[in-house]
Design a protein around this motif. Structure first.
Motif, PDB file in Angstrom:
ATOM      1  N   GLU A  54       0.838  -1.203   0.000  1.00 42.97           N
ATOM      2  CA  GLU A  54       0.000   0.000   0.000  1.00 42.97           C
ATOM      3  C   GLU A  54       0.879   1.261   0.000  1.00 42.97           C
ATOM      4  OE1 GLU A  54      -3.422  -0.989   2.399  1.00 42.97           O
ATOM      5  OE2 GLU A  54      -3.774   1.163   2.695  1.00 42.97           O
ATOM      6  N   ALA A  55       1.950   1.219   0.793  1.00 42.20           N
ATOM      7  CA  ALA A  55       2.848   2.380   0.872  1.00 42.20           C
ATOM      8  C   ALA A  55       3.531   2.617  -0.476  1.00 42.20           C
ATOM      9  CB  ALA A  55       3.895   2.147   1.965  1.00 42.20           C
ATOM     10  N   ILE A  56       3.971   1.545  -1.104  1.00 36.02           N
ATOM     11  CA  ILE A  56       4.688   1.685  -2.379  1.00 36.02           C
ATOM     12  C   ILE A  56       3.729   2.161  -3.469  1.00 36.02           C
ATOM     13  CG2 ILE A  56       5.908   0.381  -4.180  1.00 36.02           C
ATOM     14  CD1 ILE A  56       7.033  -1.376  -1.803  1.00 36.02           C
ATOM     15  N   ARG A  57       2.544   1.586  -3.494  1.00 35.96           N
ATOM     16  CA  ARG A  57       1.550   2.027  -4.491  1.00 35.96           C
ATOM     17  C   ARG A  57       1.182   3.496  -4.295  1.00 35.96           C
ATOM     18  NH1 ARG A  57      -1.166  -1.566  -7.503  1.00 35.96           N
ATOM     19  NH2 ARG A  57      -1.115  -3.771  -6.968  1.00 35.96           N
ATOM     20  N   THR A  58       1.095   3.920  -3.021  1.00 37.64           N
ATOM     21  CA  THR A  58       0.695   5.301  -2.731  1.00 37.64           C
ATOM     22  C   THR A  58       1.841   6.274  -2.992  1.00 37.64           C
ATOM     23  OG1 THR A  58      -0.589   4.319  -0.930  1.00 37.64           O
ATOM     24  CG2 THR A  58      -0.524   6.693  -0.982  1.00 37.64           C
ATOM     25  N   GLY A  59       3.069   5.788  -2.901  1.00 41.04           N
ATOM     26  CA  GLY A  59       4.223   6.659  -3.151  1.00 41.04           C
ATOM     27  C   GLY A  59       4.773   7.325  -1.909  1.00 41.04           C
ATOM     28  N   VAL A  60       4.447   6.749  -0.722  1.00 42.10           N
ATOM     29  CA  VAL A  60       5.010   7.326   0.500  1.00 42.10           C
ATOM     30  C   VAL A  60       6.401   6.743   0.736  1.00 42.10           C
ATOM     31  CG1 VAL A  60       2.665   7.407   1.450  1.00 42.10           C
ATOM     32  CG2 VAL A  60       4.229   5.656   2.241  1.00 42.10           C
ATOM     33  N   THR A  61       7.175   7.417   1.577  1.00 38.89           N
ATOM     34  CA  THR A  61       8.514   6.922   1.910  1.00 38.89           C
ATOM     35  C   THR A  61       8.429   5.889   3.021  1.00 38.89           C
ATOM     36  OG1 THR A  61       9.572   8.988   1.280  1.00 38.89           O
ATOM     37  CG2 THR A  61      10.767   7.606   2.840  1.00 38.89           C
ATOM     38  N   LEU A  62       9.043   4.742   2.770  1.00 40.73           N
ATOM     39  CA  LEU A  62       9.134   3.723   3.815  1.00 40.73           C
ATOM     40  C   LEU A  62      10.378   3.999   4.645  1.00 40.73           C
ATOM     41  CD1 LEU A  62       8.429   0.539   1.676  1.00 40.73           C
ATOM     42  CD2 LEU A  62       7.041   1.313   3.613  1.00 40.73           C
ATOM     43  N   ASN A  63      10.224   4.207   5.932  1.00 42.60           N
ATOM     44  CA  ASN A  63      11.387   4.257   6.823  1.00 42.60           C
ATOM     45  C   ASN A  63      11.622   2.824   7.260  1.00 42.60           C
ATOM     46  OD1 ASN A  63      11.708   7.021   6.662  1.00 42.60           O
ATOM     47  ND2 ASN A  63      10.418   7.427   8.426  1.00 42.60           N
ATOM     48  N   VAL A  64      12.527   2.137   6.556  1.00 43.14           N
ATOM     49  CA  VAL A  64      12.635   0.687   6.771  1.00 43.14           C
ATOM     50  C   VAL A  64      13.365   0.390   8.073  1.00 43.14           C
ATOM     51  CG1 VAL A  64      12.460  -0.011   4.363  1.00 43.14           C
ATOM     52  CG2 VAL A  64      14.699   0.559   5.331  1.00 43.14           C
ATOM     53  N   GLU A  65      12.959  -0.739   8.657  1.00 41.65           N
ATOM     54  CA  GLU A  65      13.438  -1.084  10.002  1.00 41.65           C
ATOM     55  C   GLU A  65      14.387  -2.276   9.992  1.00 41.65           C
ATOM     56  OE1 GLU A  65      12.189   0.463  12.859  1.00 41.65           O
ATOM     57  OE2 GLU A  65      10.574   1.677  12.014  1.00 41.65           O
ATOM     58  N   SER A  66      14.590  -2.914   8.840  1.00 42.94           N
ATOM     59  CA  SER A  66      15.453  -4.100   8.815  1.00 42.94           C
ATOM     60  C   SER A  66      15.838  -4.440   7.376  1.00 42.94           C
ATOM     61  CB  SER A  66      14.731  -5.309   9.416  1.00 42.94           C
ATOM     62  OG  SER A  66      13.708  -5.740   8.539  1.00 42.94           O
ATOM     63  N   GLU A  67      16.835  -5.299   7.252  1.00 45.39           N
ATOM     64  CA  GLU A  67      17.237  -5.784   5.940  1.00 45.39           C
ATOM     65  C   GLU A  67      16.101  -6.585   5.310  1.00 45.39           C
ATOM     66  OE1 GLU A  67      19.230  -5.968   8.619  1.00 45.39           O
ATOM     67  OE2 GLU A  67      21.217  -5.222   8.083  1.00 45.39           O
ATOM     68  N   GLY A  68      15.418  -7.373   6.145  1.00 45.38           N
ATOM     69  CA  GLY A  68      14.310  -8.184   5.631  1.00 45.38           C
ATOM     70  C   GLY A  68      13.221  -7.318   5.025  1.00 45.38           C
ATOM     71  N   GLU A  69      12.957  -6.196   5.668  1.00 47.64           N
ATOM     72  CA  GLU A  69      11.917  -5.302   5.153  1.00 47.64           C
ATOM     73  C   GLU A  69      12.325  -4.724   3.799  1.00 47.64           C
ATOM     74  OE1 GLU A  69       9.657  -3.164   8.322  1.00 47.64           O
ATOM     75  OE2 GLU A  69      10.254  -1.429   7.135  1.00 47.64           O
ATOM     76  N   VAL A  70      13.612  -4.418   3.656  1.00 45.31           N
ATOM     77  CA  VAL A  70      14.098  -3.897   2.373  1.00 45.31           C
ATOM     78  C   VAL A  70      13.906  -4.958   1.283  1.00 45.31           C
ATOM     79  CG1 VAL A  70      16.169  -3.234   1.078  1.00 45.31           C
ATOM     80  CG2 VAL A  70      15.737  -2.242   3.332  1.00 45.31           C
ATOM     81  N   ALA A  71      14.268  -6.209   1.591  1.00 44.56           N
ATOM     82  CA  ALA A  71      14.135  -7.280   0.594  1.00 44.56           C
ATOM     83  C   ALA A  71      12.678  -7.413   0.166  1.00 44.56           C
ATOM     84  CB  ALA A  71      14.654  -8.597   1.171  1.00 44.56           C
ATOM     85  N   ARG A  72      11.762  -7.343   1.134  1.00 38.10           N
ATOM     86  CA  ARG A  72      10.339  -7.485   0.780  1.00 38.10           C
ATOM     87  C   ARG A  72       9.855  -6.290  -0.018  1.00 38.10           C
ATOM     88  NH1 ARG A  72       6.766  -7.869   5.140  1.00 38.10           N
ATOM     89  NH2 ARG A  72       8.303  -7.150   6.654  1.00 38.10           N
ATOM     90  N   ALA A  73      10.313  -5.084   0.367  1.00 37.79           N
ATOM     91  CA  ALA A  73       9.875  -3.876  -0.362  1.00 37.79           C
ATOM     92  C   ALA A  73      10.390  -3.905  -1.796  1.00 37.79           C
ATOM     93  CB  ALA A  73      10.379  -2.629   0.364  1.00 37.79           C
ATOM     94  N   LEU A  74      11.647  -4.311  -1.973  1.00 42.88           N
ATOM     95  CA  LEU A  74      12.191  -4.366  -3.339  1.00 42.88           C
ATOM     96  C   LEU A  74      11.425  -5.399  -4.167  1.00 42.88           C
ATOM     97  CD1 LEU A  74      16.064  -4.099  -2.691  1.00 42.88           C
ATOM     98  CD2 LEU A  74      14.517  -2.308  -3.517  1.00 42.88           C
ATOM     99  N   GLY A  75      11.118  -6.537  -3.544  1.00 44.23           N
ATOM    100  CA  GLY A  75      10.368  -7.593  -4.248  1.00 44.23           C
ATOM    101  C   GLY A  75       8.993  -7.089  -4.670  1.00 44.23           C
ATOM    102  N   ILE A  76       8.328  -6.376  -3.782  1.00 48.33           N
ATOM    103  CA  ILE A  76       6.978  -5.855  -4.096  1.00 48.33           C
ATOM    104  C   ILE A  76       7.087  -4.820  -5.217  1.00 48.33           C
ATOM    105  CG2 ILE A  76       5.092  -4.436  -3.169  1.00 48.33           C
ATOM    106  CD1 ILE A  76       5.581  -5.970  -0.462  1.00 48.33           C
ATOM    107  N   GLY A  77       8.108  -3.951  -5.134  1.00 55.54           N
ATOM    108  CA  GLY A  77       8.310  -2.953  -6.194  1.00 55.54           C
ATOM    109  C   GLY A  77       8.478  -3.628  -7.546  1.00 55.54           C
TER     110      GLY A  77
END
Ligand SMILES: Cc1ncc(COP(=O)(O)O)c(C=O)c1O
Length: 408
Positions: free
Chosen positions: A116-139
């Motif tokens: 939802e955050a990526i689709r909306t275009g908001v900035t993710l303040n990521v909290e972990s490496e795992g979160e980055v991997a998931r965000a990149l995958g979703i992107g």
């Protein structure tokens, strides 16, 4: 008990908020318990911040108080919003905040929230490496370019802050030494790297502690930027500005903090010269602007002690009961709102209507003699009040909320 905040005034017997009598406000809202937020006080806080920090962006942390009319008002006066869930994200977007001005921090973001955050275009303040991997995958999956800032777990905390969110092992942010590698992963993964989010604590009431923390934050941001080899577009310096809840605490000298930060800005290292800086505040902007009004239902004496039993309690205002992060329970400022011109005449304990000994609003306070039907005002209720309380506990009725002032 601390004196009631200076912005609240009485006319005759009656407490007024935003220039209006609390009985009028209660009648308009439809009863008690009621939270009233004075928009004029919020606007004055924001103006004070602007004067003290002329070149720093101001972001509002929605978690402090997500009440929609309050949020709608604040949005027009700040540069951005910090949200902590998809729920807050939707609220921010519905209130008209621009996606580019919203950042989303918080551990445990689920995939649907990242999406939802990526689709909306908001900035993710990521909290972990795992979160980055998931965000990149979703992107990648949706052909979208995530906007990502790294929340850094700094090696320091804000000294004396009520809630420490940096320094040592924490569920928040990425340990500073691992941040440069993670930023490279973000950039190489094709995302838009937005910078650093460095939030070291909350509820600090000593200006020197905040000045020291901001200095350390700038130094850390500069070191990280050097290690990354690219200037961060945005450095979110966190916040942590506290308010004085208790006797002996003084209001924060915000001007001193602003002066020190403006000085530090003059001497920034090259790696941060092009960065935009932001401070993210919740409590300091709205905390003192709120008052919780609850009516006395019963007056009783037990073993010589007087209890004023109200129609409200910890299910609406958990923080005043002492169960929201206090180690030793202390009283928030309270008053009998319709007897403001009467001298304190007795010691009483003000409790809520829940059948638990935890439900205390004020212990052993000196107040005018109060009777059923009178209204208790609990001050400092604008931040972490209703939305931070166990509202469903014991099936009691919900509290009402309203805003006053602002444009009139
Ligand atoms: C990331 C983040 N931003 C902002 C805040 C708001 O803090 P405060 O309401 O004390 O200003 C918090 C509070 O915990 C937080 O965790």
């Amino acid at each position: 008990m601390r004196a009631i905040p200076a912005d609240f005034m009485a006319r005759g017997a009656m407490l007024h908020v935003g220039g209006r009598s609390v009985e009028d406000l209660i009648a308009e809202a439809g009863g008690t318990p009621l939270f009233v937020y004075d928009l004029g006080m919020v606007a004055a806080r924001i103006a004070r911040f602007r004067a003290a920090f002329p070149t720093i962006q101001l972001h509002y942390a929605v978690k402090a108080n997500p009440y929609r009319p309050l949020l709608d008002f604040i949005i027009s006066l700040v540069d951005g919003l910090d949200v902590a869930s998809a729920g807050e994200l939707r609220l921010a977007v519905a209130s008209g905040a621009e996606a580019a001005s919203i950042s989303f921090a918080g551990p445990g973001k689920r995939d649907f929230e990242l999406e939802e955050a990526i689709r909306t275009g908001v900035t993710l303040n990521v909290e972990s490496e795992g979160e980055v991997a998931r965000a990149l995958g979703i992107g990648e999956r949706f052909g979208l370019r995530p906007r990502i800032a790294v929340r850094v777990n700094p090696d320091f905390e804000i000294k004396g802050s009520g809630m420490r969110m940096g320094g040592g092992a924490k569920p928040f942010g990425v340990d500073a030494e691992r941040v440069p590698a993670l930023v490279r992963t973000i950039i190489e993964g094709g995302a838009e790297w937005r910078g650093f989010h460095i939030f070291a604590g909350s509820q600090a009431v000593r200006a020197e502690a905040l000045i020291e923390a901001q200095r350390a934050t700038l130094n850390l941001a500069a070191e990280l930027a050097d290690a990354v080899g690219e200037p961060p577009p945005l450095v979110n310096l966190g916040g942590g500005f506290g308010i004085p809840y208790f006797a002996g605490e003084e209001p924060l000298d915000v001007e001193a903090i602003g002066y020190a930060l403006m000085e530090a800005r003059e001497h920034l290292p090259r790696s941060l010269k092009s960065s935009v800086f932001a401070i993210e505040l919740g409590r300091w902007l709205v905390g003192e602007a709120g008052v919780y009004l609850t009516r006395i239902v019963d007056r009783k004496v037990s073993h010589g002690k007087t209890f004023l039993v109200t129609d409200g309690g910890m299910h609406h205002q958990l923080a005043a009961s002492g169960n929201f992060g206090q180690v030793v329970r202390r009283n928030y400022p309270v008053a009998i709102a319709n007897r403001m011109n009467e001298a304190a005449a007795e010691e009483a304990s003000i409790v809520g209507c829940l059948c638990t000994p935890l439900d205390r609003l004020a212990d052993d306070v000196m107040v005018p003699r109060a009777e059923p039907g009178d209204v208790v005002a609990v001050f400092m209720a604008g931040a972490y009040g209703l939305s931070a309380s166990p509202q469903a506990f014991l099936g009691q009725p919900p509290a009402l909320e309203m805003v006053v002032g602002g444009s009139d």
